[in-house]
Design an enzyme around this catalytic site. Structure first.
Site, PDB file in Angstrom:
ATOM      1  N   ARG A 125     -14.535  51.144  -1.579  1.00 46.68           N
ATOM      2  CA  ARG A 125     -14.895  50.495  -0.214  1.00 46.68           C
ATOM      3  C   ARG A 125     -15.664  51.301   0.891  1.00 46.68           C
ATOM      4  O   ARG A 125     -16.380  52.003   0.212  1.00 46.68           O
ATOM      5  CB  ARG A 125     -13.579  51.385   0.643  1.00 46.68           C
ATOM      6  N   HIS A 152     -10.388  43.275   4.607  1.00 44.30           N
ATOM      7  CA  HIS A 152     -10.078  44.069   4.584  1.00 44.30           C
ATOM      8  C   HIS A 152      -8.675  42.599   3.468  1.00 44.30           C
ATOM      9  O   HIS A 152      -7.543  43.012   4.512  1.00 44.30           O
ATOM     10  CB  HIS A 152      -9.401  44.249   5.640  1.00 44.30           C
ATOM     11  N   GLN A 155      -5.597  44.698   2.680  1.00 38.80           N
ATOM     12  CA  GLN A 155      -4.281  44.758   3.405  1.00 38.80           C
ATOM     13  C   GLN A 155      -3.622  43.200   4.077  1.00 38.80           C
ATOM     14  O   GLN A 155      -2.843  43.424   4.819  1.00 38.80           O
ATOM     15  CB  GLN A 155      -5.039  45.230   4.731  1.00 38.80           C
ATOM     16  N   ASP A 250      -5.701  46.798  16.034  1.00 47.88           N
ATOM     17  CA  ASP A 250      -6.162  47.557  15.002  1.00 47.88           C
ATOM     18  C   ASP A 250      -6.651  48.841  16.195  1.00 47.88           C
ATOM     19  O   ASP A 250      -7.256  48.367  17.173  1.00 47.88           O
ATOM     20  CB  ASP A 250      -7.046  46.198  14.385  1.00 47.88           C
ATOM     21  N   CYS A 291      -2.631  48.155  11.278  1.00 51.24           N
ATOM     22  CA  CYS A 291      -3.115  48.164   9.570  1.00 51.24           C
ATOM     23  C   CYS A 291      -2.657  49.708   9.739  1.00 51.24           C
ATOM     24  O   CYS A 291      -2.654  50.643   8.250  1.00 51.24           O
ATOM     25  CB  CYS A 291      -4.165  48.192   9.330  1.00 51.24           C
ATOM     26  N   ARG A 337       1.686  48.321   1.146  1.00 50.50           N
ATOM     27  CA  ARG A 337      -0.236  48.614   1.067  1.00 50.50           C
ATOM     28  C   ARG A 337       0.276  49.219  -0.968  1.00 50.50           C
ATOM     29  O   ARG A 337      -0.534  48.043  -1.745  1.00 50.50           O
ATOM     30  CB  ARG A 337      -0.579  49.557   1.620  1.00 50.50           C
TER      31      ARG A 337
HETATM   32  N1  NVA Z   1     -10.947  48.299  11.572  1.00 51.13           N
HETATM   33  C1  NVA Z   1     -10.802  50.183  10.857  1.00 51.13           C
HETATM   34  C2  NVA Z   1      -9.965  49.100   9.782  1.00 51.13           C
HETATM   35  C3  NVA Z   1      -8.964  51.108   8.916  1.00 51.13           C
HETATM   36  C4  NVA Z   1      -7.949  50.108   8.560  1.00 51.13           C
HETATM   37  C5  NVA Z   1     -11.556  50.232  10.294  1.00 51.13           C
HETATM   38  O1  NVA Z   1     -12.666  49.542   9.993  1.00 51.13           O
HETATM   39  O2  NVA Z   1     -11.684  51.361  10.606  1.00 51.13           O
HETATM   40  N1   CP Z   2      -4.467  50.175   6.648  1.00 51.23           N
HETATM   41  C1   CP Z   2      -5.583  50.885   5.965  1.00 51.23           C
HETATM   42  O1   CP Z   2      -6.706  50.580   5.045  1.00 51.23           O
HETATM   43  O2   CP Z   2      -6.016  52.471   5.777  1.00 51.23           O
HETATM   44  P1   CP Z   2      -6.170  53.357   5.410  1.00 51.23           P
HETATM   45  O3   CP Z   2      -7.903  53.548   6.005  1.00 51.23           O
HETATM   46  O4   CP Z   2      -5.845  54.904   4.996  1.00 51.23           O
HETATM   47  O5   CP Z   2      -6.934  53.241   4.079  1.00 51.23           O
END
Ligand code: NVA
Ligand code: CP
Length: 351
Positions: A125, A152, A155, A250, A291, A337
């Site tokens: 990540r 993602h 997800q 989101d 998410c 998930r």
């Molecule tokens: N768009 C958000 C998704 C978190 C799961 C981020 O990248 O922070």
């Molecule tokens: N939805 C998601 O990716 O959550 P986290 O950032 O907690 O992994």
């Protein structure tokens, strides 16, 4: 302790063994897969979910090892990879930039070559999609994208499993959903492209500045031409909501963006907030999807700061009332998930 709602036992998704051909594959972005391959992962996830619920899960990854690299923070994705691995008899190592050499002293390619000697799979990540693609190019083992700025994909498996379960169908072409908010980030891009691949009815509503790039829209249109997906990209939230059975949103400022973005982002996105009025414009009994993490009250540091900046004290991208309503499926999404990431691990690593 509050009681959990009873899980739905009968999955609407038909069994499918095509996932067995995914052994050794990377999972970097939705575009790398066919609809049939993604559907087979959803079928495997449903099967693994049922096994776990029934209390007789069969470990298929005994002795496997998986490295989890998190350049950005996580609750769900990290825990899903860890618990999925443990449930299936595999072991994990968690690595972040502050406690490893990755990124500052050692290149991504060298990291991939080293970790391939220790591990059977690598999750990453981080910020750039290019980094996870470089990791995969240099690794001898499957690499999984746990979120980048662009995509993602794990997800998306959870979101589609949740929508199919909620709609009681095994046909993603029957799903009609919209996404309101910052649509040029990972979630907007992924919901657009995944829906295009799977043949869904996808509506993306955002101000022009925050719509997916022309390149992403082009890729989605290409896949929609093959699948029969219907795609609407609009700045009109009501047009996107009309008839939608699922309303996704989101966080307005994603990980890695400066706090100073909140004021301007809130200005642009206020008409796209998911509140009771927005839900009333969607299909009757529409479900709310997120998410997570969601900024839905002022109890967190980010929630309090965002409320100060925006003046929205009852939730930012989603109102407290919608988040606390029975329409909210975000916790089913979160649970899924686990089952869907487990499916990716089993499909790519089991013998
Ligand atoms: N768009 C958000 C998704 C978190 C799961 C981020 O990248 O922070
Ligand atoms: N939805 C998601 O990716 O959550 P986290 O950032 O907690 O992994």
């Amino acid at each position: 302790m509050t009681s959990r709602p009873e899980p739905a036992h009968a999955s609407p998704i038909a069994a499918d063994q095509a996932w067995q051909r995914l052994r050794g594959r990377d999972f970097l972005k939705e575009l790398d897969f066919t609809a049939a391959e993604l559907m087979s992962l959803l079928a495997l996830a449903a099967e693994l979910k049922q096994e776990k619920l029934d209390g007789h899960e069969r470990p298929r990854l005994l002795g496997k090892t998986i490295a989890l690299i998190f350049e950005k923070t996580s609750t769900r994705t990290r825990c899903a990879f860890e618990v999925a691995a443990y449930d299936q008899g595999a072991h994990v190592t968690f690595l972040d930039p502050s406690s490893s050499q990755i990124g500052h002293k050692e290149s991504i390619a060298d990291t991939a070559r080293v970790l391939s000697r220790f591990y059977d799979g690598i999750e990453f990540r981080g910020k750039a999609q290019d980094t996870v693609e470089q990791l995969a190019a240099a690794a001898d083992v499957p690499v999984y994208n746990g979120l980048t700025d662009e995509w993602h994909p794990t997800q998306m498996l959870a979101d589609f499993l949740t929508m199919l379960e909620t709609a009681g169908t095994d046909d993603p072409r029957e799903l009609r959903y919209c996404y309101l908010g910052d649509a040029r980030s990972n979630m907007g891009n992924s919901l657009l492209v995944m829906g295009a691949i799977m043949g869904a009815d996808v509506r993306i509503a955002a101000p022009p500045e925050l719509q997916p790039s022309a390149e992403v829209i082009g890729l989605a249109e290409d896949r929609a031409a093959e699948s029969g997906a219907r795609i609407l990209i609009t700045d009109d939230p009501t047009a996107a909501l009309s008839g939608a059975a699922f309303v996704h949103t989101d966080i307005w400022v994603s990980m890695g963006e400066p706090k100073s973005a909140w004021a301007q982002r809130a200005e642009l996105l206020r008409p796209y907030r998911v509140d009771a009025g927005a839900m009333a414009s969607a299909a009757p009994d529409a479900a709310f999807m997120h998410c997570l993490p969601a900024v839905h009250d002022t109890t967190t540091v980010v929630g309090a700061k965002a409320a100060d900046i925006t003046g929205l004290t009852d939730g930012i991208e989603v109102s407290s009332a919608v988040f606390d309503s029975p329409a909210n499926r975000a916790f089913d999404q979160a649970e899924n998930r686990l089952h869907t990431i487990k499916a990716v691990l089993v499909a790519t690593l089991s013998s």
